[in-house]
Scaffold this motif. Structure first.
Motif, PDB file in Angstrom:
ATOM      1  N   ARG A 166       4.625   4.463   3.448  1.00  0.00           N
ATOM      2  CA  ARG A 166       4.013   3.727   3.270  1.00  0.00           C
ATOM      3  C   ARG A 166       4.433   2.484   2.220  1.00  0.00           C
ATOM      4  O   ARG A 166       4.470   3.643   0.693  1.00  0.00           O
ATOM      5  N   LEU A 167       4.162   1.539   1.735  1.00  0.00           N
ATOM      6  CA  LEU A 167       4.081   1.335   0.386  1.00  0.00           C
ATOM      7  C   LEU A 167       3.540   1.495  -0.995  1.00  0.00           C
ATOM      8  O   LEU A 167       4.440   1.954  -2.184  1.00  0.00           O
ATOM      9  N   TRP A 203      -6.040  -4.342   4.288  1.00  0.00           N
ATOM     10  CA  TRP A 203      -6.797  -4.466   3.645  1.00  0.00           C
ATOM     11  C   TRP A 203      -6.593  -6.509   4.323  1.00  0.00           C
ATOM     12  O   TRP A 203      -7.670  -7.239   4.499  1.00  0.00           O
ATOM     13  N   THR A 204      -5.644  -6.907   3.511  1.00  0.00           N
ATOM     14  CA  THR A 204      -5.128  -7.938   3.289  1.00  0.00           C
ATOM     15  C   THR A 204      -3.922  -8.349   4.465  1.00  0.00           C
ATOM     16  O   THR A 204      -4.396  -9.962   5.195  1.00  0.00           O
ATOM     17  N   LEU A 205      -3.333  -7.982   4.630  1.00  0.00           N
ATOM     18  CA  LEU A 205      -2.097  -7.759   5.517  1.00  0.00           C
ATOM     19  C   LEU A 205      -1.988  -7.296   6.873  1.00  0.00           C
ATOM     20  O   LEU A 205      -1.441  -7.591   7.687  1.00  0.00           O
ATOM     21  N   GLY A 206      -3.753  -6.603   7.277  1.00  0.00           N
ATOM     22  CA  GLY A 206      -3.807  -6.222   8.517  1.00  0.00           C
ATOM     23  C   GLY A 206      -2.599  -4.814   8.482  1.00  0.00           C
ATOM     24  O   GLY A 206      -2.685  -3.828   9.682  1.00  0.00           O
ATOM     25  N   GLY A 207      -2.153  -4.261   8.066  1.00  0.00           N
ATOM     26  CA  GLY A 207      -1.763  -3.020   8.069  1.00  0.00           C
ATOM     27  C   GLY A 207       0.404  -2.843   8.089  1.00  0.00           C
ATOM     28  O   GLY A 207       1.252  -1.728   8.778  1.00  0.00           O
ATOM     29  N   ALA A 208       0.274  -4.144   8.340  1.00  0.00           N
ATOM     30  CA  ALA A 208       1.590  -4.820   8.706  1.00  0.00           C
ATOM     31  C   ALA A 208       2.434  -4.564   7.762  1.00  0.00           C
ATOM     32  O   ALA A 208       3.568  -3.549   8.330  1.00  0.00           O
ATOM     33  N   PRO A 209       3.103  -4.133   6.523  1.00  0.00           N
ATOM     34  CA  PRO A 209       3.476  -3.728   5.296  1.00  0.00           C
ATOM     35  C   PRO A 209       4.157  -2.446   5.619  1.00  0.00           C
ATOM     36  O   PRO A 209       4.468  -1.894   5.753  1.00  0.00           O
ATOM     37  N   ALA A 210       2.606  -1.158   5.818  1.00  0.00           N
ATOM     38  CA  ALA A 210       2.462  -0.373   5.960  1.00  0.00           C
ATOM     39  C   ALA A 210       2.987   0.533   7.492  1.00  0.00           C
ATOM     40  O   ALA A 210       3.625   1.210   7.200  1.00  0.00           O
ATOM     41  N   ARG A 240      -3.885   9.763 -11.109  1.00  0.00           N
ATOM     42  CA  ARG A 240      -2.408   8.571 -11.545  1.00  0.00           C
ATOM     43  C   ARG A 240      -1.723   7.581  -9.979  1.00  0.00           C
ATOM     44  O   ARG A 240      -1.703   6.690  -9.569  1.00  0.00           O
ATOM     45  N   GLN A 241      -1.625   8.888  -9.217  1.00  0.00           N
ATOM     46  CA  GLN A 241      -1.112   8.194  -8.029  1.00  0.00           C
ATOM     47  C   GLN A 241      -2.297   8.505  -6.691  1.00  0.00           C
ATOM     48  O   GLN A 241      -1.898   6.845  -5.960  1.00  0.00           O
ATOM     49  N   ALA A 242      -3.188   8.870  -6.934  1.00  0.00           N
ATOM     50  CA  ALA A 242      -4.187   8.014  -6.183  1.00  0.00           C
ATOM     51  C   ALA A 242      -4.677   7.283  -6.379  1.00  0.00           C
ATOM     52  O   ALA A 242      -5.354   6.109  -5.104  1.00  0.00           O
ATOM     53  N   LEU A 243      -4.748   6.464  -7.329  1.00  0.00           N
ATOM     54  CA  LEU A 243      -5.341   5.248  -7.798  1.00  0.00           C
ATOM     55  C   LEU A 243      -3.937   4.282  -7.352  1.00  0.00           C
ATOM     56  O   LEU A 243      -4.421   3.056  -6.589  1.00  0.00           O
ATOM     57  N   PHE A 244      -2.923   4.524  -7.385  1.00  0.00           N
ATOM     58  CA  PHE A 244      -1.762   3.367  -6.803  1.00  0.00           C
ATOM     59  C   PHE A 244      -2.212   3.793  -5.604  1.00  0.00           C
ATOM     60  O   PHE A 244      -1.618   2.383  -5.280  1.00  0.00           O
TER      61      PHE A 244
END
Length: 359
Positions: A137-138, A118-125, A104-108
């Motif tokens: 990270r998130l 892949w969407t925001l280019g790693g900025a949030p992480a 479950r944690q790996a899926l999240f």
């Protein structure tokens, strides 16, 4: 370093993975994913069995989801928190309580990675990792996980070395009643002693040392800390095991050479090895050998001074009277003719062994 409270309410210090190592591991995983995605797309285009563009788009979408989401989820679930990049750099994903990562944690984390990388280019992480105390990270915040480093340098000294102050006392210990379970518990405590908080070190040490002291005697000198007491007991136990194993190995090792002294029953002149090829001392291999003089009850060879009573009889001559001598007369009965003389028969003599055959 960060404190982690395990499910047994034990505080353990872990080393949180640095941002640089996590970034390098992420780049390795992205390269693997892109190579896999392009390879699968090329194979689908080569062996395409339909010309429907909608079906082809669906196939590409399924492949993309499987590679981007399925790759980290499958690897982290099967390898207990390690993808190829994390495995190369010695990183691991664990739960907040230090337990292994679950599906479950790996899926999240995999689903959050679509948005973060892949969407925001790693900025949030990147922003979340800089703000979080544990570098989360998130995806880690949503899943309740953290990334730790397993290749941290440890400058710990040897754990089970005998404390010099307790060596004399440890030599007098009675360890035959010590259960194996308590010894294993003490060994695990000593191995994790540096990762425990100071209060937990003392509390667990006192509890384990109290259990062990009920089976080990004599008691330790006053003022000995639990860590030193457990270390001395286990070190002395290990030393005695090594001595016993060395003695058993020496008892099983054959003697390098036979004893130099011959057994009292061995014939004189033969080699000391009973099963070695024999070399006989004389030219007659089966001639009787003289016995050694050290045998008190063995038959000794007779000398010339002791042989008069065993002298062979003189050669027989024709009798001068018709009757035999008195000592050789037969029992009363019919008279027997005198024995025929054998003047040509040689007189018997002594044999090579010192014995005289009867006349």
């Amino acid at each position: 370093m960060s404190d982690v409270v395990t499910g047994e309410a034990v505080i353990v210090e872990v080393r949180v993975a640095q941002l640089a190592s996590r970034t390098a591991a992420l780049l390795i995983d992205i390269v693997v994913q892109l190579v896999t995605l392009f390879g699968a797309s090329y194979l689908v285009g080569v062996v395409s069995f339909t010309s429907d563009p909608a079906l082809t788009a669906v196939i590409y979408l399924v492949l993309t989801v499987l590679v981007i989401v399925g790759y980290p989820v499958a690897f982290e679930t099967l390898s207990r928190g390690r993808s190829l990049g994390k495995l190369a750099l010695g990183l691991r994903v664990v739960s907040d309580d230090g337990s292994p990562e679950r599906f479950r944690q790996a899926l999240f984390r995999g689903l959050a990675g679509i948005l973060e990388f892949w969407t925001l280019g790693g900025a949030p992480a990147l922003i979340s990792s800089l703000i979080s105390e544990k570098g989360k990270r998130l995806g880690d915040i949503f899943a309740g996980t953290m990334v730790i480093s397993e290749r941290a340098p440890r400058n710990y000294g040897p754990i089970l070395d005998m404390p010099p102050q307790l060596a004399t006392w440890a030599a007098t210990l009675e360890l035959s009643r010590l259960p194996e379970g308590i010894a294993d518990t003490a060994r695990q405590y000593l191995m994790r002693w540096h990762d425990l908080a100071p209060a937990v070190q003392h509390e667990m040490g006192v509890r384990i040392a109290t259990e062990m002291s009920a089976f080990v005697s004599p008691p330790p000198p006053p003022g000995v800390p639990p860590f030193a007491y457990l270390t001395a007991v286990l070190a002395e136990r290990r030393r005695r095991d090594e001595v016993r194993l060395a003695q058993q190995a020496g008892a099983r090792r054959p003697s390098p050479q036979w004893p130099a002294q011959q057994p009292p029953y061995a014939p004189q002149g033969y080699p000391s090895q009973p099963y070695a090829p024999q070399t006989y001392p004389s030219s007659q291999p089966y001639a009787p050998q003289p016995y050694p003089s050290s045998q008190p009850h063995a038959l000794q060879p007779y000398s010339n001074s002791q042989r008069p009573q065993f002298q062979p009889p003189a050669p027989q001559r024709p009798p001068s009277h018709p009757s035999p001598p008195a000592a050789a007369r037969p029992m009363p009965g019919p008279a027997a003719p005198p024995p025929a003389p054998r003047p040509s028969e040689p007189a018997p003599g002594p044999t090579s062994g010192g014995f005289v055959p009867p006349a």
